[in-house]
Design an enzyme around this catalytic site. Sequence first.
Site, PDB file in Angstrom:
ATOM      1  N   THR A  13       0.803  -1.221   0.000  1.00 24.49           N
ATOM      2  CA  THR A  13       0.000   0.000   0.000  1.00 24.49           C
ATOM      3  C   THR A  13       0.840   1.277   0.000  1.00 24.49           C
ATOM      4  O   THR A  13       0.294   2.375  -0.036  1.00 24.49           O
ATOM      5  CB  THR A  13      -0.935   0.019   1.224  1.00 24.49           C
ATOM      6  N   VAL A  16       5.958   3.105  -3.228  1.00 24.07           N
ATOM      7  CA  VAL A  16       6.682   2.198  -4.112  1.00 24.07           C
ATOM      8  C   VAL A  16       5.821   0.985  -4.435  1.00 24.07           C
ATOM      9  O   VAL A  16       5.805   0.489  -5.566  1.00 24.07           O
ATOM     10  CB  VAL A  16       8.025   1.772  -3.484  1.00 24.07           C
ATOM     11  N   CYS A 131      17.817   4.349  -3.928  1.00 22.08           N
ATOM     12  CA  CYS A 131      17.334   4.964  -5.168  1.00 22.08           C
ATOM     13  C   CYS A 131      18.371   5.860  -5.840  1.00 22.08           C
ATOM     14  O   CYS A 131      18.435   5.919  -7.075  1.00 22.08           O
ATOM     15  CB  CYS A 131      16.058   5.751  -4.898  1.00 22.08           C
ATOM     16  N   HIS A 255      15.237  11.293  -9.480  1.00 26.36           N
ATOM     17  CA  HIS A 255      16.515  11.821  -9.018  1.00 26.36           C
ATOM     18  C   HIS A 255      17.417  12.112 -10.223  1.00 26.36           C
ATOM     19  O   HIS A 255      17.378  11.400 -11.235  1.00 26.36           O
ATOM     20  CB  HIS A 255      17.224  10.803  -8.125  1.00 26.36           C
ATOM     21  N   ASN A 328      12.940   7.597  -9.231  1.00 26.11           N
ATOM     22  CA  ASN A 328      13.326   6.966  -7.972  1.00 26.11           C
ATOM     23  C   ASN A 328      12.298   5.959  -7.468  1.00 26.11           C
ATOM     24  O   ASN A 328      12.621   5.115  -6.624  1.00 26.11           O
ATOM     25  CB  ASN A 328      13.582   8.022  -6.888  1.00 26.11           C
TER      26      ASN A 328
END
Length: 350
Positions: A13, A16, A131, A255, A328
């Site tokens: 949830t 990511v 990341c 990023h 990221n």
Amino acid sequence: MTRRPNLAVVGATGAVGEVLLGLLSLRQDIWGEVRLVASPRSAGRKLAVRGESVEVLPLTEEAFDGIDVALFDVPDEVSARWAPIVAAKGIVVVDNSGAFRMDEDVPLVVPEVNAAAVRMRPRGIVAGPNCSTLAMIAAIGALHAEYGLSELVVASYQAASGEGRSGVDALRAQVALVADTEVGEQTGDLRAVIADNGPFAAPLALNAVPWVGSLMDGGWSSEELKLRNESRKVLGLPSLRVSATCVRIPVVRTHALAVHAVFEREVTQEHAQQILRDAPGVVLYDDPAAGEFPTPNDVVGTDPVWVGRVRRALDDPAALDLFLCGDNLRKGAALNAVQIAELVAGELFA
């Protein structure tokens, strides 16, 4: 008929997790059951996976019965507790947290760079890098394979979503506060308008904050040390010289990194560009005369790492300067984990 491996997604949830479930719906479907697991407070929610509505289960040992691969995207402390429990059941854990990255018995894997390492997992756990490392390492790994890397100097420009949903919410709230104002022209006027920095060390809207992570020895941040240590481990270069400065910028996702890479052999711009053009998981987008170079907003939502501004250093024929962008939440987290899980599944069910 050979049965297909069953996958558990732990942390389904989260930000990511949301991207991860989307990727499972887009990629070749190799999985049998995809089981969703999260904290007890998120249990009972229903999420879409592969076109079906699946109920989220609470994180318990029973949630992993019949599972072959478990993909963890949860805070470090949750992984540290639960990954060994799940691995002890004979399940291969793919962990996105920082809990095991530097453990000698846990491979740190980027499939484009060191896919074979996934087979050497005495603890039953495979880790993925941070990341910011993932935003550059596929490209740097391809150049290293050709030229032999000896040093990296990196400046990262990291998106607000590196702090999770709270980072995105804080940035949007700050942008709303400064919209249609004249702030940004006087010393300290941002701080006067933005009383709550959220998870950032200073106001992020209309600003750049040279601090990501927690304070470590010598004034380094934890994010800067992650870039150093993880690059060394993934590339198999334990003595690689790495110096990083990590900066948070007012971008929602993706990023960016400016990298000065020094090699053991002389480089040329044209050959380096060809290596990057052919590298898996990398897109070369490099024609400044035509205004073509990666920016976070051009790259967000895409899978590869994008590379541009490739130049041979003016003062060192064995060095390159380049600019990279990677989403990221995709390659920087969800996609790398899914790729590792697919490698494991291919091994277990060959």
